[in-house]
Design an enzyme around this catalytic site. Sequence first.
Site, PDB file in Angstrom:
ATOM      1  N   THR A  19       0.832  -1.205   0.000  1.00 47.25           N
ATOM      2  CA  THR A  19       0.000   0.000   0.000  1.00 47.25           C
ATOM      3  C   THR A  19       0.874   1.267   0.000  1.00 47.25           C
ATOM      4  O   THR A  19       0.350   2.375   0.021  1.00 47.25           O
ATOM      5  CB  THR A  19      -0.889   0.050   1.266  1.00 47.25           C
ATOM      6  OG1 THR A  19      -0.020  -0.021   2.415  1.00 47.25           O
ATOM      7  CG2 THR A  19      -1.881  -1.107   1.316  1.00 47.25           C
ATOM      8  N   GLY A  20       2.187   1.097   0.006  1.00 45.04           N
ATOM      9  CA  GLY A  20       3.094   2.238   0.174  1.00 45.04           C
ATOM     10  C   GLY A  20       3.295   3.038  -1.111  1.00 45.04           C
ATOM     11  O   GLY A  20       2.802   2.681  -2.191  1.00 45.04           O
ATOM     12  N   ASP A  21       4.076   4.086  -0.963  1.00 45.54           N
ATOM     13  CA  ASP A  21       4.318   5.017  -2.059  1.00 45.54           C
ATOM     14  C   ASP A  21       4.989   4.324  -3.258  1.00 45.54           C
ATOM     15  O   ASP A  21       4.571   4.473  -4.405  1.00 45.54           O
ATOM     16  CB  ASP A  21       5.226   6.142  -1.514  1.00 45.54           C
ATOM     17  CG  ASP A  21       5.604   7.138  -2.575  1.00 45.54           C
ATOM     18  OD1 ASP A  21       4.703   7.894  -2.988  1.00 45.54           O
ATOM     19  OD2 ASP A  21       6.774   7.158  -3.001  1.00 45.54           O
ATOM     20  N   ARG A  51       0.230  -3.739   7.043  1.00 45.93           N
ATOM     21  CA  ARG A  51      -0.488  -3.923   8.308  1.00 45.93           C
ATOM     22  C   ARG A  51      -1.953  -3.510   8.215  1.00 45.93           C
ATOM     23  O   ARG A  51      -2.811  -4.040   8.907  1.00 45.93           O
ATOM     24  CB  ARG A  51       0.193  -3.122   9.421  1.00 45.93           C
ATOM     25  CG  ARG A  51       1.509  -3.705   9.871  1.00 45.93           C
ATOM     26  CD  ARG A  51       2.253  -2.737  10.744  1.00 45.93           C
ATOM     27  NE  ARG A  51       2.409  -1.451  10.069  1.00 45.93           N
ATOM     28  CZ  ARG A  51       2.992  -0.388  10.603  1.00 45.93           C
ATOM     29  NH1 ARG A  51       3.451  -0.432  11.826  1.00 45.93           N
ATOM     30  NH2 ARG A  51       3.110   0.731   9.916  1.00 45.93           N
ATOM     31  N   LYS A 182      17.486   1.071 -16.467  1.00 50.78           N
ATOM     32  CA  LYS A 182      17.169   2.059 -17.512  1.00 50.78           C
ATOM     33  C   LYS A 182      17.696   1.580 -18.865  1.00 50.78           C
ATOM     34  O   LYS A 182      18.793   1.041 -18.968  1.00 50.78           O
ATOM     35  CB  LYS A 182      17.780   3.418 -17.157  1.00 50.78           C
ATOM     36  CG  LYS A 182      17.039   4.089 -16.002  1.00 50.78           C
ATOM     37  CD  LYS A 182      17.649   5.422 -15.677  1.00 50.78           C
ATOM     38  CE  LYS A 182      16.983   6.036 -14.470  1.00 50.78           C
ATOM     39  NZ  LYS A 182      15.637   6.527 -14.728  1.00 50.78           N
ATOM     40  N   HIS A 240      23.679   4.737  -7.087  1.00 47.88           N
ATOM     41  CA  HIS A 240      23.433   5.000  -8.513  1.00 47.88           C
ATOM     42  C   HIS A 240      24.689   5.449  -9.265  1.00 47.88           C
ATOM     43  O   HIS A 240      25.023   4.905 -10.313  1.00 47.88           O
ATOM     44  CB  HIS A 240      22.363   6.081  -8.691  1.00 47.88           C
ATOM     45  CG  HIS A 240      21.082   5.782  -7.967  1.00 47.88           C
ATOM     46  ND1 HIS A 240      20.504   4.540  -7.981  1.00 47.88           N
ATOM     47  CD2 HIS A 240      20.257   6.558  -7.226  1.00 47.88           C
ATOM     48  CE1 HIS A 240      19.392   4.572  -7.268  1.00 47.88           C
ATOM     49  NE2 HIS A 240      19.223   5.781  -6.800  1.00 47.88           N
TER      50      HIS A 240
HETATM   51  P1  NAP Z   1       5.909   4.083   2.542  1.00 43.92           P
HETATM   52  O1  NAP Z   1       5.102   4.878   1.590  1.00 43.92           O
HETATM   53  O2  NAP Z   1       6.145   4.593   3.923  1.00 43.92           O
HETATM   54  O3  NAP Z   1       5.222   2.633   2.649  1.00 43.92           O
HETATM   55  C1  NAP Z   1       5.636   1.663   3.560  1.00 43.92           C
HETATM   56  C2  NAP Z   1       4.792   0.421   3.367  1.00 43.92           C
HETATM   57  O4  NAP Z   1       5.212  -0.554   4.317  1.00 43.92           O
HETATM   58  C3  NAP Z   1       3.307   0.656   3.608  1.00 43.92           C
HETATM   59  O5  NAP Z   1       2.592  -0.195   2.751  1.00 43.92           O
HETATM   60  C4  NAP Z   1       3.133   0.210   5.059  1.00 43.92           C
HETATM   61  O6  NAP Z   1       1.790  -0.122   5.277  1.00 43.92           O
HETATM   62  C5  NAP Z   1       4.083  -0.980   5.086  1.00 43.92           C
HETATM   63  N1  NAP Z   1       4.581  -1.311   6.418  1.00 43.92           N
HETATM   64  C6  NAP Z   1       5.126  -0.484   7.338  1.00 43.92           C
HETATM   65  N2  NAP Z   1       5.444  -1.162   8.459  1.00 43.92           N
HETATM   66  C7  NAP Z   1       5.097  -2.451   8.237  1.00 43.92           C
HETATM   67  C8  NAP Z   1       5.148  -3.628   9.020  1.00 43.92           C
HETATM   68  N3  NAP Z   1       5.635  -3.636  10.272  1.00 43.92           N
HETATM   69  N4  NAP Z   1       4.713  -4.777   8.476  1.00 43.92           N
HETATM   70  C9  NAP Z   1       4.204  -4.807   7.225  1.00 43.92           C
HETATM   71  N5  NAP Z   1       4.114  -3.722   6.436  1.00 43.92           N
HETATM   72  C10 NAP Z   1       4.556  -2.552   6.931  1.00 43.92           C
HETATM   73  O7  NAP Z   1       7.367   3.755   1.957  1.00 43.92           O
HETATM   74  P2  NAP Z   1       7.808   3.672   0.418  1.00 43.92           P
HETATM   75  O8  NAP Z   1       8.147   5.040  -0.037  1.00 43.92           O
HETATM   76  O9  NAP Z   1       6.808   2.881  -0.346  1.00 43.92           O
HETATM   77  O10 NAP Z   1       9.190   2.893   0.526  1.00 43.92           O
HETATM   78  C11 NAP Z   1       9.285   1.510   0.739  1.00 43.92           C
HETATM   79  C12 NAP Z   1      10.768   1.112   0.664  1.00 43.92           C
HETATM   80  O11 NAP Z   1      11.267   1.440  -0.619  1.00 43.92           O
HETATM   81  C13 NAP Z   1      11.657   1.871   1.656  1.00 43.92           C
HETATM   82  O12 NAP Z   1      12.715   1.024   2.029  1.00 43.92           O
HETATM   83  C14 NAP Z   1      12.206   3.019   0.821  1.00 43.92           C
HETATM   84  O13 NAP Z   1      13.437   3.482   1.308  1.00 43.92           O
HETATM   85  C15 NAP Z   1      12.378   2.316  -0.505  1.00 43.92           C
HETATM   86  N6  NAP Z   1      12.361   3.226  -1.658  1.00 43.92           N
HETATM   87  C16 NAP Z   1      11.278   4.021  -1.922  1.00 43.92           C
HETATM   88  C17 NAP Z   1      11.279   4.838  -3.031  1.00 43.92           C
HETATM   89  C18 NAP Z   1      10.101   5.693  -3.377  1.00 43.92           C
HETATM   90  O14 NAP Z   1      10.141   6.318  -4.445  1.00 43.92           O
HETATM   91  N7  NAP Z   1       9.066   5.738  -2.578  1.00 43.92           N
HETATM   92  C19 NAP Z   1      12.391   4.866  -3.885  1.00 43.92           C
HETATM   93  C20 NAP Z   1      13.481   4.040  -3.598  1.00 43.92           C
HETATM   94  C21 NAP Z   1      13.453   3.217  -2.490  1.00 43.92           C
HETATM   95  P3  NAP Z   1       1.167  -0.209   6.783  1.00 43.92           P
HETATM   96  O15 NAP Z   1       1.567   1.042   7.486  1.00 43.92           O
HETATM   97  O16 NAP Z   1      -0.303  -0.372   6.584  1.00 43.92           O
HETATM   98  O17 NAP Z   1       1.778  -1.428   7.390  1.00 43.92           O
END
Ligand code: NAP
EC number: 1.1.1.49
Length: 488
Positions: A19-21, A51, A182, A240
Amino acid sequence: MVSRVIPVASFDLVIFGGTGDLARRKILPGLFRRYCAGQMPPEARIIGAARADIDVTTYRDMIGEAIAEFGGSTSVDPEDLNAFLQTLSYVAIDARGETGWRELAKQMRRKVVRAFYFSVAPGLFGDLAERLNNHGLTDDDSRIVVEKPFGRDLESAHQLNQDLAAFFDEGQIYRIDHYLGKETVQNLMAVRFGNMLFEPLWNSQFVDHIQITVAETVGVGGRGEYYDKSGAMRDMVQNHLMQLLCLIAMEPPARFDPDAVRDEKLKVIRALEPVEPHHIVRGQYEADQDNPEEHPDYRTAVENPKSRTESFIAMKTHIANWRWAGTPFYLRTGKRMVARSSEISIVFKDTPHSIFGEEAGRHRNVLSIRLQPNEGIKLGVTIKEPGPGGMRLIDVPLDMTFADALGPDGAENVDAYERLIMDVIRGNQTLFMRGDEVEAAWAWTDPIIEGWTNRGDVPKPYASHSAGPDASAQLMRRDDRDWREVTP
Ligand code: NAP
């Protein structure tokens, strides 16, 4: 030219953090595009896990909206979208808890590829690996995909590697660096190793220097808290920029296979020389003069008035081996810069002698590999300026911009994430970082960061929408060189 799409084997893909970003912006829209292209088999299953206690209908609605918002420029066919959403299910799971795992096991099928995408904070990687194992969800063919940041120094990266190695072989671990997915990055290898033209010149005898720029126009946005603990060196250079540097500098691998390529990249990282303090420029962006309320300066954005974290870094480094001794590599990356642009430039040396006389002008050949936007490769060549008036030389680009060269079908815009996820299912690790590579990269990065921390260096301010602090330009000028202009 119509690109061939070969469907991958059927799979069950579990996205922890579904569900995350990242899942909403990149992973699921990417999977949807592969579904529409016929590469994702219709019977494949995607299981979101997080969760939040939501039902499958709510999850499908959420992802439908995300695809509409982030799915790309092409319009979304409602029938395709609906069919794709039927491949999705959802399980509420806490990575640190015990509920939900049995339900997940029930939903997963036998005799298909099982892949688990850890799109969660790295602090949860070990918990997930352990529970997947304890609940019998994996076999020898299962794969896990982990996101950056992979550690914040050598010690933490080593610990993460060990946490994963307790339950998975290296051949099952896919560490994503989306820059490697890429199109142009792979084309860089095609150009180098598929042509006779470049490789004989690819060394310090013919190359004056190499520069790699990854410039962003955005500031830290909502990621201030994370970013301030990280900075440009950890967030961009350690992964990168170093990966790009490796692909440019590595020796030709014997085969285009995962270990052959990654062995050569590792040798480059291990040959990197330590960076002298006066070859590093760090900066922090100032407020946007046109809109200081919305785009404040770096320290305000991260809510840390004394922050010494860099939002910009430029550096000069060398690779101590036979091929590159004496050829500097200049790296530069920053936020809130003048344009969004990722470009690698191989700047060749001057011709040894000008038969036309200095007044005719002299131009160096530059091979520029542009990663974003407008992916493509250009080679600057010297020709005679047309018309009368004697021999005057000008520099013109031989343009290999893919959209122009290959036509609309040949330049199908496959996002890095789409390609990499399909590689996971195919079981091809060539474009993923190996554990030893990541650790070697930190082993090079750590002393540099320690050095400026111990010296108490303060980053230099730079204007928003600029090319970074003046000291960055001076770093080049001292060597009688210039950065290439950062253009959109
Ligand atoms: P986010 O938006 O904060 O999403 C986090 C996700 O993890 C949510 O679905 C959250 O849902 C879930 N989560 C959190 N705690 C959890 C737990 N204890 N058990 C199960 N699920 C859990 O983060 P994000 O931006 O998607 O990033 C995710 C990962 O990718 C991170 O490591 C980030 O550094 C990496 N990343 C992100 C990007 C980007 O563009 N966003 C780019 C490169 C790398 P619930 O709160 O409902 O559990």
